[in-house]
Write an enzyme that holds these catalytic residues in place. Structure first.
Site, PDB file in Angstrom:
ATOM      1  CB  CYS A 102      -8.173  -7.444  21.647  1.00  0.00           C
ATOM      2  SG  CYS A 102      -7.651  -8.100  20.036  1.00  0.00           S
ATOM      3  CG  HIS A 117     -12.607  -7.785  19.882  1.00  0.00           C
ATOM      4  ND1 HIS A 117     -12.299  -6.631  20.579  1.00  0.00           N
ATOM      5  CD2 HIS A 117     -11.548  -8.035  19.072  1.00  0.00           C
ATOM      6  CE1 HIS A 117     -11.119  -6.181  20.189  1.00  0.00           C
ATOM      7  NE2 HIS A 117     -10.640  -7.016  19.288  1.00  0.00           N
ATOM      8  CD  GLU A 176     -14.838  -5.759  22.941  1.00  0.00           C
ATOM      9  OE1 GLU A 176     -13.916  -5.292  22.254  1.00  0.00           O
ATOM     10  OE2 GLU A 176     -14.775  -6.884  23.497  1.00  0.00           O
TER      11      GLU A 176
END
Length: 314
Positions: free
Chosen positions: A142, A235, A237
């Site tokens: 990001c 994202h 994650e």
């Protein structure tokens, strides 16, 4: 194989409760192998949550990993206890003589600021420069991806009309890239950002491959051919509740945020968010560890100071 961690790290108990295998240094030393050495520069204010998210995905590999956490001394965290940082994190001074197989640079909630106005920008630039000779592959996430592109290629970020927040469809553009191995033609990923990087700037200023992109998100995943540089603007994650937490945080702060798209059932914020990117996340991080790091990194990490051969995709 497990991740080797300080057993007092808060993430350890969370991971164990999810049946994820972690172990401490005493047990790891009895395994006669060289673990992959990973450094995580955690720029997120939610330190423990981000640690847990990344470690959960890194643990999903057959390799033993040794993980260090890095923080910027030029930034004073307002949300994380100083004792946590002192106990579990290292400074750049602590690690600058070390070598790592992989480095992860997280996002940060500073994307509306010019890069040079970020209080730790100069220190971060030191890390970028150091990583060229002390890290085999760096995964930028990001804002970390935007910062890396700005430092290396002078590619600046561009303000979007509205914040991009939600779960979005992306198309795999480079099926032969090891980083996209095992992906379907399209996959879903969370995005949460106010800025973007433009395709024309990537084409004009870099030789990076565009591995994935989407109609709504634009560029999604980029990489150099040797995979020493990997940039992900999404994202993957994030866990199930992260966008929900961000939405409620902004609502409480009076920012009138839009409801994250494609996230709540029927856009009802009282419902449990739908998790639809777990497989893509596990595949991407496993591919990075296996193909970008393990298959290419030299056994003697000191050799990173020299030119390193790239063995290629096939």
């Amino acid at each position: 194989m497990p991740i080797t961690l300080d057993k007092k790290l808060p993430a350890v108990d969370i991971l164990k409760s999810e049946n994820i295998f972690v172990m401490d240094d005493k047990r790891a030393i009895h395994q006669d192998i060289r673990p992959m050495s990973i450094l995580i520069l955690n720029l997120m204010p939610t330190k423990v949550a981000t640690e847990t998210q990344l470690l959960r995905l890194l643990a999903n590999t057959p390799l033993q990993l040794s993980v260090d956490f890095l923080y910027m001394t030029s930034h004073h965290s307002k949300t994380t206890q100083a004792e946590h940082m002192k106990t579990f994190y290292k400074t750049f001074k602590d690690i600058k003589d070390n070598y790592y197989d992989g480095l992860i640079i997280t996002g940060a909630p500073v994307e509306t600021m010019p890069f040079e106005k970020v209080d730790y920008w100069e220190e971060l630039c030191q890390v970028f420069q150091w990583s060229k000779t002390h890290v085999y592959s760096t995964l930028h996430l990001c804002w970390g991806a935007q910062a890396g592109l700005y430092y290396r290629y002078s590619v600046d970020k561009v303000q979007m009309t509205d914040k991009l927040s939600g779960i979005y469809l992306q198309k795999v553009n480079e099926q032969l890239s090891p980083l996209m191995r095992g992906f379907d033609d399209c996959f879903l990923s969370p995005h949460s950002r106010y800025t973007e990087v433009l395709l024309k700037d990537i084409n004009n200023k870099t030789n990076l491959e565009i591995l994935a992109s989407g109609e709504k998100v634009g560029l999604s995943i980029l990489a150099s051919r040797d995979m020493r540089e990997v940039y992900s603007f999404g994202h993957l994650e994030y866990d199930r509740e992260t966008l929900d937490n961000e939405y409620k945080r902004d609502l409480k702060a009076g920012k009138s945020p839009k409801i994250p798209e494609n996230y709540y059932q029927d856009d009802d914020v009282t419902t449990h968010p739908i998790m639809r990117w777990n497989l893509a996340a596990a595949t991407f991080f496993s591919n990075w560890i296996n193909y970008a790091v393990y298959q290419e990194t030299p056994y003697r990490l000191e050799e990173l100071e020299k030119d390193i051969s790239f063995y290629g995709y096939l």
